[in-house]
Design a protein around this motif. Structure first.
Motif, PDB file in Angstrom:
ATOM      1  N   THR A  63      12.320  -0.812  -7.946  1.00  0.00           N
ATOM      2  CA  THR A  63      11.213  -0.671  -8.879  1.00  0.00           C
ATOM      3  C   THR A  63      10.013  -0.113  -8.134  1.00  0.00           C
ATOM      4  O   THR A  63       9.814  -0.402  -6.950  1.00  0.00           O
ATOM      5  N   GLN A  64       9.228   0.688  -8.836  1.00  0.00           N
ATOM      6  CA  GLN A  64       8.035   1.251  -8.217  1.00  0.00           C
ATOM      7  C   GLN A  64       6.859   0.319  -8.474  1.00  0.00           C
ATOM      8  O   GLN A  64       6.662  -0.140  -9.600  1.00  0.00           O
ATOM      9  N   CYS A  65       6.112   0.039  -7.427  1.00  0.00           N
ATOM     10  CA  CYS A  65       4.990  -0.886  -7.533  1.00  0.00           C
ATOM     11  C   CYS A  65       3.989  -0.560  -6.432  1.00  0.00           C
ATOM     12  O   CYS A  65       4.386  -0.413  -5.270  1.00  0.00           O
ATOM     13  N   GLY A  66       2.737  -0.418  -6.765  1.00  0.00           N
ATOM     14  CA  GLY A  66       1.709  -0.190  -5.748  1.00  0.00           C
ATOM     15  C   GLY A  66       1.905   1.075  -4.944  1.00  0.00           C
ATOM     16  O   GLY A  66       1.500   1.136  -3.791  1.00  0.00           O
ATOM     17  N   TRP A  83       8.330   1.803  -3.318  1.00  0.00           N
ATOM     18  CA  TRP A  83       9.533   1.369  -4.032  1.00  0.00           C
ATOM     19  C   TRP A  83      10.024   0.064  -3.435  1.00  0.00           C
ATOM     20  O   TRP A  83      10.147  -0.063  -2.218  1.00  0.00           O
ATOM     21  N   SER A 119       0.171 -11.756  -4.691  1.00  0.00           N
ATOM     22  CA  SER A 119       1.207 -11.239  -5.593  1.00  0.00           C
ATOM     23  C   SER A 119       2.049 -10.198  -4.873  1.00  0.00           C
ATOM     24  O   SER A 119       1.653  -9.654  -3.831  1.00  0.00           O
ATOM     25  N   VAL A 120       3.217  -9.917  -5.440  1.00  0.00           N
ATOM     26  CA  VAL A 120       4.063  -8.844  -4.913  1.00  0.00           C
ATOM     27  C   VAL A 120       3.327  -7.513  -5.014  1.00  0.00           C
ATOM     28  O   VAL A 120       3.396  -6.681  -4.116  1.00  0.00           O
ATOM     29  N   LYS A 121       2.588  -7.323  -6.105  1.00  0.00           N
ATOM     30  CA  LYS A 121       1.837  -6.072  -6.289  1.00  0.00           C
ATOM     31  C   LYS A 121       0.803  -5.900  -5.177  1.00  0.00           C
ATOM     32  O   LYS A 121       0.664  -4.804  -4.622  1.00  0.00           O
ATOM     33  N   ALA A 122       0.081  -6.962  -4.835  1.00  0.00           N
ATOM     34  CA  ALA A 122      -0.899  -6.868  -3.750  1.00  0.00           C
ATOM     35  C   ALA A 122      -0.221  -6.544  -2.428  1.00  0.00           C
ATOM     36  O   ALA A 122      -0.736  -5.759  -1.623  1.00  0.00           O
ATOM     37  N   ALA A 147       2.644  -4.879  -2.093  1.00  0.00           N
ATOM     38  CA  ALA A 147       3.082  -3.488  -2.179  1.00  0.00           C
ATOM     39  C   ALA A 147       1.911  -2.537  -1.947  1.00  0.00           C
ATOM     40  O   ALA A 147       2.047  -1.525  -1.248  1.00  0.00           O
ATOM     41  N   GLU A 148       0.762  -2.869  -2.520  1.00  0.00           N
ATOM     42  CA  GLU A 148      -0.421  -2.021  -2.322  1.00  0.00           C
ATOM     43  C   GLU A 148      -0.861  -2.020  -0.865  1.00  0.00           C
ATOM     44  O   GLU A 148      -1.274  -0.985  -0.332  1.00  0.00           O
TER      45      GLU A 148
END
Length: 201
Positions: A98-101, A104, A178-181, A183-184
């Motif tokens: 999945t693509q995030c921040g 992948w 978070s996972v998003k943070a 990934a960013e």
């Protein structure tokens, strides 16, 4: 729990011929009971250890694969093998990234059945994950209050200052919410300003 690096790396693909027109495997499995050749005499084969099942007979599993595009056949067999029937959700492996921040994420095994993955490997593109395309890792853990937080490592480097899982990384951050943070962080780690190292003499 399996390490995510063992989930994705260290496996050899079953190859086809170079001129294969349709590289795909048809797979069958057979379970039989084998008899040891020396077990027909008065001395029977047995193991003296109470937790060992060696005896005159043994369970055998054979996996047979054929490729119709190149007529290659592969047979894998072994004695006393274990078998597990799982889904891609159980293992992480086999799921699409999945693509995030801006990066992948390739999921690992969940911490418990039905839960979100505990770890992710990270690439800059979504077409394949290999050791050469690996760019980062995200791992979840519990902080002192029991809350779920994440750590991230970016840019694999055998001499890197940070170790997460079995690999060393050039950049790392922990306590991300978070996972998003995470990934960013990985997506910008190479270009973000780095804190200077202060050395006192």
């Amino acid at each position: 729990m399996d390490l995510i690096t063992g989930t994705y790396f260290g496996w050899d693909p079953l190859t086809h011929t170079v001129d294969c027109t349709a590289p795909a495997w048809d797979v069958d499995v057979r379970r039989t009971e084998g008899i040891r050749p020396e077990s027909t005499g008065v001395d029977h084969h047995a193991c003296g250890h109470p937790n060992c099942g060696h005896a005159d007979t043994f369970r055998r599993v054979e996996v047979r694969m054929v490729c119709r595009g190149c007529d290659t056949v592969r047979i894998i067999s072994g004695e006393g093998l274990t078998e597990r029937h799982l889904t891609t959700e159980d293992t992480g492996w086999g799921q699409a990234p999945t693509q995030c921040g801006g990066v992948w994420l390739w999921p690992g095994r969940p911490a418990a059945p039905g839960a979100d993955p505990h770890e992710y490997l990270v690439t800059l593109q979504g077409s394949a994950i290999t050791r050469a395309t690996l760019y980062g890792i995200i791992t979840g853990y519990r902080d002192s209050s029991g809350g779920r937080v994440w750590m991230a490592g970016a840019e694999p480097d055998p001499d890197g200052a940070h170790q997460i899982s079995t690999l060393r990384w050039r950049h790392a951050s922990n306590g991300l919410d978070s996972v998003k943070a995470a990934a960013e962080f990985i997506g910008t780690a190479a270009t973000a300003p780095q804190r200077p190292v202060v050395v006192t003499v």
